[in-house]
Design a protein around this motif. Structure first.
Motif, PDB file in Angstrom:
ATOM      1  N   LEU A   1      43.406  34.615  49.839  1.00 57.41           N
ATOM      2  CA  LEU A   1      42.340  33.866  49.173  1.00 57.41           C
ATOM      3  C   LEU A   1      42.655  33.606  47.712  1.00 57.41           C
ATOM      4  N   ALA A   2      43.316  34.572  47.069  1.00 58.90           N
ATOM      5  CA  ALA A   2      43.610  34.417  45.640  1.00 58.90           C
ATOM      6  C   ALA A   2      44.903  35.143  45.288  1.00 58.90           C
ATOM      7  N   ALA A   3      45.720  34.460  44.474  1.00 64.74           N
ATOM      8  CA  ALA A   3      46.956  35.051  43.961  1.00 64.74           C
ATOM      9  C   ALA A   3      46.596  36.141  42.949  1.00 64.74           C
ATOM     10  N   ARG A   4      47.596  36.735  42.346  1.00 60.58           N
ATOM     11  CA  ARG A   4      47.380  37.796  41.362  1.00 60.58           C
ATOM     12  C   ARG A   4      46.395  37.325  40.287  1.00 60.58           C
ATOM     13  N   HIS A   5      45.356  38.112  40.082  1.00 59.67           N
ATOM     14  CA  HIS A   5      44.355  37.762  39.069  1.00 59.67           C
ATOM     15  C   HIS A   5      43.493  38.984  38.734  1.00 59.67           C
TER      16      HIS A   5
ATOM     17  N   GLY B   1      30.456  43.992  41.731  1.00 58.10           N
ATOM     18  CA  GLY B   1      30.797  43.040  40.687  1.00 58.10           C
ATOM     19  C   GLY B   1      32.237  42.590  40.824  1.00 58.10           C
ATOM     20  N   ALA B   2      32.653  41.763  39.882  1.00 58.58           N
ATOM     21  CA  ALA B   2      34.039  41.276  39.873  1.00 58.58           C
ATOM     22  C   ALA B   2      34.995  42.446  39.648  1.00 58.58           C
ATOM     23  N   ASP B   3      36.144  42.388  40.285  1.00 55.29           N
ATOM     24  CA  ASP B   3      37.169  43.429  40.162  1.00 55.29           C
ATOM     25  C   ASP B   3      38.019  43.130  38.935  1.00 55.29           C
ATOM     26  N   GLN B   4      37.913  43.964  37.918  1.00 55.75           N
ATOM     27  CA  GLN B   4      38.654  43.742  36.670  1.00 55.75           C
ATOM     28  C   GLN B   4      40.093  44.247  36.734  1.00 55.75           C
ATOM     29  N   ASN B   5      40.472  44.872  37.841  1.00 60.45           N
ATOM     30  CA  ASN B   5      41.858  45.293  38.035  1.00 60.45           C
ATOM     31  C   ASN B   5      42.669  44.097  38.520  1.00 60.45           C
ATOM     32  N   ARG B   6      43.950  44.069  38.172  1.00 60.73           N
ATOM     33  CA  ARG B   6      44.844  43.015  38.666  1.00 60.73           C
ATOM     34  C   ARG B   6      44.971  43.186  40.177  1.00 60.73           C
ATOM     35  N   HIS B   7      44.738  42.106  40.930  1.00 62.55           N
ATOM     36  CA  HIS B   7      44.758  42.227  42.386  1.00 62.55           C
ATOM     37  C   HIS B   7      45.055  40.901  43.068  1.00 62.55           C
ATOM     38  N   VAL B   8      45.369  41.005  44.364  1.00 58.88           N
ATOM     39  CA  VAL B   8      45.523  39.867  45.268  1.00 58.88           C
ATOM     40  C   VAL B   8      44.380  40.004  46.273  1.00 58.88           C
TER      41      VAL B   8
END
Length: 131
Positions: free
Chosen positions: A67-71, A81-88
């Motif tokens: 769904l989403a690249a590294r972000h 809430g939004a995940d503030q860790n770098r993730h895929v």
């Protein structure tokens, strides 16, 4: 533990089209995701290898999507809430998962919709997966 056949099927079942890609990143391929999880299975520590193997087996059983690249950040989901860790971000069997990665692309934690934490990285060996 994911077998070679599971890993092959997981690689074949993946879809990487139409993923969110931040301006400073590049798209993530299905091969990259499978490799991240393979390396996580082989890593030390009980939680992450168990969760990575579990996820590879789920990915081998049907279609899954990046769904989403590294972000960092995002929109979050119900109750989180939004995940503030770098993730895929992945969708596997209609459920969302975050592969939280460090700056060296090492998966250090896997979270998802099924449970808040697939298996916490600090859990002892033999801890059963929660469903």
């Amino acid at each position: 533990m994911a077998t070679k056949a599971d890993i092959h099927k997981a690689r074949m079942n993946g879809i990487s089209k139409r993923q969110y890609v931040p301006n400073d990143e590049k798209p993530v391929s299905t091969d990259e995701v499978v490799k991240l999880l393979q390396e996580a299975v082989e890593s030390s520590g009980p939680g992450v290898p168990h969760a990575a193997g579990y996820l590879l087996k789920k990915m081998a059983s049907g279609n899954w999507r990046i769904l989403a690249a590294r972000h960092e950040g995002g929109f979050g989901s119900t109750g989180r809430g939004a995940d503030q860790n770098r993730h895929v971000t992945l969708s596997v069997d209609g459920k969302g998962y975050h592969l939280q990665i460090d700056n060296n692309d090492y998966v250090w934690r896997i979270t998802g919709d099924e449970t808040t934490e697939q298996i916490a990285p600090w859990m002892s060996p033999g801890t059963p997966h929660q469903q």
